[in-house]
Design a protein around this motif. Sequence first.
Motif, PDB file in Angstrom:
ATOM      1  N   MET A   1     -80.958 -43.493   2.559  1.00 40.97           N
ATOM      2  CA  MET A   1     -82.406 -43.421   2.730  1.00 40.97           C
ATOM      3  C   MET A   1     -83.026 -42.350   1.832  1.00 40.97           C
ATOM      4  O   MET A   1     -84.188 -42.054   1.965  1.00 40.97           O
ATOM      5  N   ASN A   2     -82.260 -41.771   0.933  1.00 37.43           N
ATOM      6  CA  ASN A   2     -82.824 -40.756   0.059  1.00 37.43           C
ATOM      7  C   ASN A   2     -83.648 -41.368  -1.074  1.00 37.43           C
ATOM      8  O   ASN A   2     -84.118 -40.664  -1.935  1.00 37.43           O
ATOM      9  N   THR A   3     -83.828 -42.683  -1.080  1.00 38.45           N
ATOM     10  CA  THR A   3     -84.695 -43.325  -2.066  1.00 38.45           C
ATOM     11  C   THR A   3     -86.128 -43.441  -1.556  1.00 38.45           C
ATOM     12  O   THR A   3     -86.995 -43.905  -2.291  1.00 38.45           O
ATOM     13  N   ILE A   4     -86.389 -43.014  -0.341  1.00 40.42           N
ATOM     14  CA  ILE A   4     -87.722 -43.142   0.251  1.00 40.42           C
ATOM     15  C   ILE A   4     -88.670 -42.131  -0.390  1.00 40.42           C
ATOM     16  O   ILE A   4     -88.360 -40.946  -0.478  1.00 40.42           O
ATOM     17  N   GLN A   5     -89.819 -42.638  -0.812  1.00 34.30           N
ATOM     18  CA  GLN A   5     -90.878 -41.798  -1.357  1.00 34.30           C
ATOM     19  C   GLN A   5     -92.056 -41.845  -0.390  1.00 34.30           C
ATOM     20  O   GLN A   5     -92.378 -42.906   0.144  1.00 34.30           O
ATOM     21  N   TYR A   6     -92.689 -40.710  -0.191  1.00 32.70           N
ATOM     22  CA  TYR A   6     -93.844 -40.613   0.704  1.00 32.70           C
ATOM     23  C   TYR A   6     -95.082 -40.299  -0.122  1.00 32.70           C
ATOM     24  O   TYR A   6     -95.046 -39.429  -0.991  1.00 32.70           O
ATOM     25  N   THR A   7     -96.156 -41.012   0.171  1.00 34.48           N
ATOM     26  CA  THR A   7     -97.405 -40.793  -0.544  1.00 34.48           C
ATOM     27  C   THR A   7     -98.569 -41.127   0.387  1.00 34.48           C
ATOM     28  O   THR A   7     -98.415 -41.876   1.353  1.00 34.48           O
ATOM     29  N   GLN A   8     -99.712 -40.569   0.068  1.00 36.00           N
ATOM     30  CA  GLN A   8    -100.886 -40.845   0.894  1.00 36.00           C
ATOM     31  C   GLN A   8    -101.331 -42.292   0.712  1.00 36.00           C
ATOM     32  O   GLN A   8    -101.234 -42.863  -0.377  1.00 36.00           O
ATOM     33  N   LEU A   9    -101.790 -42.867   1.798  1.00 37.82           N
ATOM     34  CA  LEU A   9    -102.289 -44.243   1.801  1.00 37.82           C
ATOM     35  C   LEU A   9    -103.403 -44.408   0.771  1.00 37.82           C
ATOM     36  O   LEU A   9    -104.290 -43.557   0.662  1.00 37.82           O
TER      37      LEU A   9
ATOM     38  N   SER B   1    -103.603 -40.061   6.115  1.00 38.12           N
ATOM     39  CA  SER B   1    -102.778 -41.258   6.336  1.00 38.12           C
ATOM     40  C   SER B   1    -101.742 -41.385   5.221  1.00 38.12           C
ATOM     41  O   SER B   1    -102.046 -41.141   4.049  1.00 38.12           O
ATOM     42  N   TRP B   2    -100.537 -41.806   5.597  1.00 38.65           N
ATOM     43  CA  TRP B   2     -99.397 -41.811   4.680  1.00 38.65           C
ATOM     44  C   TRP B   2     -98.629 -43.125   4.735  1.00 38.65           C
ATOM     45  O   TRP B   2     -98.667 -43.831   5.751  1.00 38.65           O
ATOM     46  N   VAL B   3     -97.893 -43.412   3.654  1.00 34.06           N
ATOM     47  CA  VAL B   3     -96.981 -44.547   3.601  1.00 34.06           C
ATOM     48  C   VAL B   3     -95.625 -44.077   3.096  1.00 34.06           C
ATOM     49  O   VAL B   3     -95.509 -43.052   2.417  1.00 34.06           O
ATOM     50  N   ALA B   4     -94.597 -44.849   3.447  1.00 32.44           N
ATOM     51  CA  ALA B   4     -93.229 -44.622   2.972  1.00 32.44           C
ATOM     52  C   ALA B   4     -92.820 -45.836   2.151  1.00 32.44           C
ATOM     53  O   ALA B   4     -92.991 -46.973   2.589  1.00 32.44           O
ATOM     54  N   LEU B   5     -92.274 -45.582   0.973  1.00 29.53           N
ATOM     55  CA  LEU B   5     -91.900 -46.649   0.050  1.00 29.53           C
ATOM     56  C   LEU B   5     -90.439 -46.523  -0.346  1.00 29.53           C
ATOM     57  O   LEU B   5     -89.944 -45.422  -0.590  1.00 29.53           O
ATOM     58  N   ASP B   6     -89.772 -47.663  -0.401  1.00 27.06           N
ATOM     59  CA  ASP B   6     -88.430 -47.761  -0.965  1.00 27.06           C
ATOM     60  C   ASP B   6     -88.597 -48.615  -2.216  1.00 27.06           C
ATOM     61  O   ASP B   6     -88.636 -49.845  -2.133  1.00 27.06           O
ATOM     62  N   GLY B   7     -88.765 -47.967  -3.357  1.00 23.14           N
ATOM     63  CA  GLY B   7     -89.161 -48.689  -4.560  1.00 23.14           C
ATOM     64  C   GLY B   7     -90.564 -49.223  -4.347  1.00 23.14           C
ATOM     65  O   GLY B   7     -91.470 -48.493  -3.974  1.00 23.14           O
ATOM     66  N   GLU B   8     -90.747 -50.513  -4.537  1.00 20.85           N
ATOM     67  CA  GLU B   8     -92.047 -51.148  -4.305  1.00 20.85           C
ATOM     68  C   GLU B   8     -92.217 -51.619  -2.860  1.00 20.85           C
ATOM     69  O   GLU B   8     -93.304 -52.019  -2.462  1.00 20.85           O
ATOM     70  N   ARG B   9     -91.139 -51.576  -2.082  1.00 18.38           N
ATOM     71  CA  ARG B   9     -91.187 -52.069  -0.703  1.00 18.38           C
ATOM     72  C   ARG B   9     -91.802 -51.004   0.215  1.00 18.38           C
ATOM     73  O   ARG B   9     -91.303 -49.883   0.296  1.00 18.38           O
ATOM     74  N   LEU B  10     -92.893 -51.372   0.895  1.00 14.23           N
ATOM     75  CA  LEU B  10     -93.504 -50.478   1.877  1.00 14.23           C
ATOM     76  C   LEU B  10     -92.706 -50.611   3.165  1.00 14.23           C
ATOM     77  O   LEU B  10     -92.609 -51.694   3.734  1.00 14.23           O
ATOM     78  N   VAL B  11     -92.093 -49.498   3.605  1.00 10.55           N
ATOM     79  CA  VAL B  11     -91.189 -49.540   4.760  1.00 10.55           C
ATOM     80  C   VAL B  11     -91.729 -48.777   5.965  1.00 10.55           C
ATOM     81  O   VAL B  11     -91.111 -48.790   7.025  1.00 10.55           O
ATOM     82  N   GLY B  12     -92.878 -48.122   5.803  1.00 12.90           N
ATOM     83  CA  GLY B  12     -93.470 -47.421   6.931  1.00 12.90           C
ATOM     84  C   GLY B  12     -94.855 -46.913   6.589  1.00 12.90           C
ATOM     85  O   GLY B  12     -95.204 -46.768   5.409  1.00 12.90           O
ATOM     86  N   PHE B  13     -95.639 -46.682   7.637  1.00 14.42           N
ATOM     87  CA  PHE B  13     -96.958 -46.080   7.436  1.00 14.42           C
ATOM     88  C   PHE B  13     -97.397 -45.345   8.688  1.00 14.42           C
ATOM     89  O   PHE B  13     -96.955 -45.639   9.796  1.00 14.42           O
TER      90      PHE B  13
END
Length: 187
Positions: free
Chosen positions: A1-9, A50-62
Amino acid sequence: MNTIQYTQLAPHHFDRVIELGNAVHGDNYLDHQQLDAYYQQSFANGINASWVALDGERLVGFRLTWAAGNWTPDQWCTTDGWGLDPTRVCYFKCNTVDSDYRGHGIGSTLLKSSIDCARDQGAQGGLAHIWLASPGNSAYRYFSRCGGEEIKRHPNKWRELAINDGYDCPVCDELCSCTAAEMLIRF
């Protein structure tokens, strides 16, 4: 899971947020109009909570978070039990993690990111209505571990959405009868 990137919505995430939200929480849980309004409510002092979690281009959480002062407590809020000025409390509208990615700290990281932003916006705490019918009551356990204090339980919290907006609860056969735990995290 270390490929997860977090960024603001941001608006370019909307389609993927709606898709994941409706898949996890039930049909008609989110739409573009709602999400745009929620996005606008996320901002205070130029800061987006507000934030989102991305695995590459796949949105995996918000995590959708409304800034303090950008929402109005309703009948599901017990403001006299908060011990904080309601105008200094943000609202944790929704936390969603793809089922393939649960149990790896994504939800907690999203919450911490929102708390940091909400604190920078001037909030002193954050309120959530936690879905007690989540699988294994994981939402309640997770929010409690993150410092959430239960204020009150509210039966039939999402029934009005089912009646008026066509919300299709993923666990109720007919109209939603799920109970919400009103919970507060102090910053």
